[in-house]
Design an enzyme around this catalytic site. Structure first.
Site, short mmCIF file in Angstrom:
data_model
loop_
_atom_site.label_atom_id
_atom_site.label_comp_id
_atom_site.label_asym_id
_atom_site.label_seq_id
_atom_site.Cartn_x
_atom_site.Cartn_y
_atom_site.Cartn_z
N HIS A 6 0.86 -1.19 0.00
CA HIS A 6 0.00 0.00 0.00
C HIS A 6 0.89 1.24 0.00
O HIS A 6 1.95 1.25 0.63
CB HIS A 6 -0.90 0.02 1.24
CG HIS A 6 -2.07 0.93 1.09
ND1 HIS A 6 -2.00 2.28 1.34
CD2 HIS A 6 -3.33 0.69 0.66
CE1 HIS A 6 -3.18 2.81 1.10
NE2 HIS A 6 -4.01 1.88 0.69
N ASP A 51 -7.94 -5.28 -0.39
CA ASP A 51 -8.37 -6.18 -1.48
C ASP A 51 -8.04 -7.64 -1.21
O ASP A 51 -8.50 -8.52 -1.95
CB ASP A 51 -7.69 -5.74 -2.79
CG ASP A 51 -8.21 -4.38 -3.22
OD1 ASP A 51 -7.40 -3.46 -3.40
OD2 ASP A 51 -9.44 -4.24 -3.33
C1 SDX Z 1 -6.10 0.01 -3.13
O1 SDX Z 1 -4.28 4.50 -2.13
C2 SDX Z 1 -5.25 3.88 -1.55
O2 SDX Z 1 -5.70 4.24 -0.48
C3 SDX Z 1 -5.82 2.70 -2.31
C4 SDX Z 1 -6.85 1.84 -1.59
C5 SDX Z 1 -8.16 2.61 -1.36
O3 SDX Z 1 -8.90 2.24 -0.46
O4 SDX Z 1 -8.49 3.53 -2.19
O5 SDX Z 1 -6.34 1.42 -0.36
C6 SDX Z 1 -7.25 0.63 -2.42
O6 SDX Z 1 -5.86 0.34 -4.26
C7 SDX Z 1 -5.23 -0.98 -2.39
C8 SDX Z 1 -4.03 -1.48 -3.23
C9 SDX Z 1 -4.52 -2.53 -4.22
N1 SDX Z 1 -3.41 -2.87 -5.14
C10 SDX Z 1 -2.79 -4.05 -5.04
O7 SDX Z 1 -2.98 -4.89 -4.17
C11 SDX Z 1 -1.76 -4.28 -6.13
C12 SDX Z 1 -0.49 -4.84 -5.53
N2 SDX Z 1 0.17 -3.80 -4.75
C13 SDX Z 1 1.18 -3.03 -5.41
O8 SDX Z 1 1.10 -2.88 -6.77
C14 SDX Z 1 1.62 -1.79 -4.62
O9 SDX Z 1 1.83 -2.19 -3.33
C15 SDX Z 1 0.72 -0.56 -4.62
C16 SDX Z 1 0.37 -0.13 -6.00
C17 SDX Z 1 -0.51 -0.81 -3.84
C18 SDX Z 1 1.52 0.57 -3.96
O10 SDX Z 1 2.60 0.82 -4.77
P1 SDX Z 1 3.73 1.91 -4.40
O11 SDX Z 1 3.40 2.63 -3.16
O12 SDX Z 1 3.97 2.71 -5.64
O13 SDX Z 1 4.96 1.03 -4.03
P2 SDX Z 1 6.02 0.52 -5.07
O14 SDX Z 1 5.34 -0.04 -6.26
O15 SDX Z 1 7.03 1.59 -5.26
O16 SDX Z 1 6.67 -0.70 -4.24
C19 SDX Z 1 7.75 -0.48 -3.34
C20 SDX Z 1 8.54 -1.81 -3.37
C21 SDX Z 1 8.97 -2.20 -4.80
O17 SDX Z 1 10.08 -3.03 -4.66
P3 SDX Z 1 11.59 -2.33 -4.83
O18 SDX Z 1 11.58 -1.58 -6.13
O19 SDX Z 1 11.75 -1.45 -3.59
O20 SDX Z 1 12.52 -3.52 -4.84
O21 SDX Z 1 7.67 -2.86 -2.93
C22 SDX Z 1 7.47 -3.79 -3.99
C23 SDX Z 1 7.83 -3.05 -5.26
O22 SDX Z 1 8.23 -3.98 -6.27
N3 SDX Z 1 6.05 -4.17 -3.95
C24 SDX Z 1 5.59 -5.39 -4.22
C25 SDX Z 1 4.21 -5.33 -4.03
N4 SDX Z 1 3.86 -4.08 -3.67
C26 SDX Z 1 5.01 -3.36 -3.63
N5 SDX Z 1 6.24 -6.53 -4.61
C27 SDX Z 1 5.43 -7.61 -4.79
N6 SDX Z 1 4.08 -7.63 -4.62
C28 SDX Z 1 3.45 -6.51 -4.24
N7 SDX Z 1 2.13 -6.51 -4.07
#
Ligand code: SDX
Length: 432
Positions: free
Chosen positions: A310, A367
């Site tokens: 998140h 989710d």
């Molecule tokens: C919702 O914003 C809100 O409030 C949203 C929400 C709402 O109520 O409106 O809460 C609802 O959208 C919840 C999120 C649903 N999405 C997912 O579950 C998709 C999977 N999650 C990710 O794609 C990610 O965690 C996000 C999109 C939710 C957040 O992404 P960020 O903040 O841009 O973080 P990032 O992509 O920069 O990740 C930081 C690190 C990275 O690794 P490094 O580059 O540091 O090595 O964490 C890793 C990412 O690769 N990472 C994950 C991951 N989430 C982050 N690696 C594997 N699986 C994951 N799910």
């Protein structure tokens, strides 16, 4: 803007720039850069706006470090009560406080009076492909409400806003149920004015012309809770999309349609469908949860552990905690079993003890368990993100209202850092 509480100094080009610092109710602080370009021809660089407050808001408070979520100051856990009521939460988000008996009754009646679709809107719905993506149908239908409810294109007071809100909140439920029925080849079941909001939705989804669907109290309570947990989440992607469109003084229907389209993305609300596909893939495809975890960590692999991570929560999403216990509660009451819940639990257990997830503070988000609860209610996977939208609609309306009526609100128009071609001349085609 209230008086600032502090100042910050920016040193650049041997020049010291003093900037005001504002402090929110919970001690959150923001540096005011509103005059930075006008006075110093400087902008800040923050591509995903993760470090930028785009507004002052009193709707929802999140403390991502501590896993705190409050609607109008009320902790989310307190809405996990014996008779959760999505409609009273919708009122609180939009109008700033919990409704009294009279207001709640009035709102329920307004929702009942606006359950049906204008026949012209229904004809538009029938022209859409039967297998159209449900989120495409929802955003199109909300946008088209501007054609059939022109009296709500200008909202200048709370009465007109309440009228528009009642039409949106009530009709999206009808649109969602009709979408499911049409894709399943079933006749439409019209709303029953004697049923409350969630019971009526389940009735429209699952009743048959010759057999009324008996909505159990447990299922009605579970759906109220799911919608409450999705109702608002401060400046998430879709709420910000609503604010951006609203800031151009676009109408509420156009702004909420934009919110639906932003929510559709798999990184946002679309994740609840991806979670179910992931759990199914493990359960049916014979993949082991350990393989999923490994794939999610592999930078050469596009796969992500959907339902995890998140932008704001660096702790367990309080909504995921509540949904996880709600699964147990509903399953035991309905004597229901779902092997996907066991798969989800195993995935969570593996991830929470894996250094990759621990270092990045990746926890289950809203989710991760929501789909399992919706599935237990019989709601098909392709409708999950629509359910998220039904829940989030009061939040979008509240955010739109705050943006629309904010003192001095201006069009939201970010700047950029230009990295394209330097000045160059036109080249005639013969010379290219
Ligand atoms: C919702 O914003 C809100 O409030 C949203 C929400 C709402 O109520 O409106 O809460 C609802 O959208 C919840 C999120 C649903 N999405 C997912 O579950 C998709 C999977 N999650 C990710 O794609 C990610 O965690 C996000 C999109 C939710 C957040 O992404 P960020 O903040 O841009 O973080 P990032 O992509 O920069 O990740 C930081 C690190 C990275 O690794 P490094 O580059 O540091 O090595 O964490 C890793 C990412 O690769 N990472 C994950 C991951 N989430 C982050 N690696 C594997 N699986 C994951 N799910």
């Amino acid at each position: 803007m209230s008086d600032f509480s502090d100042t910050a100094k920016l040193l650049i080009d041997d020049k010291e720039i003093e900037l005001n610092v504002y402090t929110g109710v919970e001690g959150d602080r923001a540096i005011d850069v509103t005059s930075l370009y006008k006075d110093h021809k400087l902008t800040t660089y923050d591509p995903s706006l993760g470090n930028t407050a785009i507004c002052r808001s009193s709707i929802t408070y999140i403390d991502g470090e501590r896993g705190v979520l409050r609607y109008r100051g009320i902790p989310i856990e307190q809405f996990n009560r014996s008779k959760p009521n999505f409609i009273e939460v919708a009122w609180a988000l939009i109008f700033g406080r919990l409704p009294d008996h009279e207001e709640l009754g009035y709102f329920h009646d307004a929702l009942t009076d606006n359950e049906l679709l204008h026949e012209g809107l229904r004809n538009q719905f029938m022209a859409l492909p039967v297998d159209a993506p449900p989120m495409a149908i929802l955003s199109a239908m909300i946008s088209m409400m501007a054609c059939y409810h022109k009296e709500f294109l200008q909202l200048e007071d709370e009465t007109s806003l309440l009228g528009a809100a009642a039409r949106l909140i009530s009709k999206v439920r009808t649109i969602a149920a009709f979408t499911h029925r049409r894709s399943a080849g079933l006749p439409f079941i019209y709303p029953d004015p004697n049923l409350r909001y969630c019971a009526n939705f389940l009735h429209m989804m699952f009743s048959l012309p010759y057999k009324q669907f008996e909505v159990s109290e447990e299922m009605e309570d579970a759906l109220n809770l799911v919608l409450i947990l999705h109702a608002d989440h401060e400046q998430n992607c879709s709420a910000s999309a609503v604010r951006v469109v609203c800031s151009a003084q676009a109408n509420l229907f156009a702004s909420c349609s934009a919110g639906v389209n932003a929510l559709w993305g798999p990184l946002h609300g679309g994740a609840n469908v991806k979670v179910m596909e992931m759990l199914e893939m493990i359960y049916r495809g014979g993949h082991r949860p350990e393989e999923c975890i490994a794939a999610a960590k592999d930078k050469n692999n596009q796969f992500r552990l959907f339902g995890f991570g998140h932008r704001v929560y660096r702790n367990y999403d309080p909504r995921a905690k509540i949904l996880k216990t709600a699964c147990d509660r509903l399953f035991s009451k309905l004597k229901h079993k779902d092997p996907l819940l066991d798969v989800a639990r195993k995935l969570e257990e593996l991830a929470l003890r894996d250094p990759y997830f621990i270092e990045r503070k990746l926890y289950p988000n809203v989710d991760f368990y929501s789909g399992i609860l919706l599935r237990a209610m019989g709601i098909p996977t392709n409708m999950f993100t629509v359910m998220f939208a039904i829940g989030r609609l009061p939040g979008w309306i509240a955010q739109w209202k705050e943006q629309h009526f904010a003192d001095g609100a201006k069009i939201i128009r970010p700047r950029q850092l230009y990295v394209g071609n330097p000045k160059s001349d036109y080249i005639e085609i013969e010379k290219r």
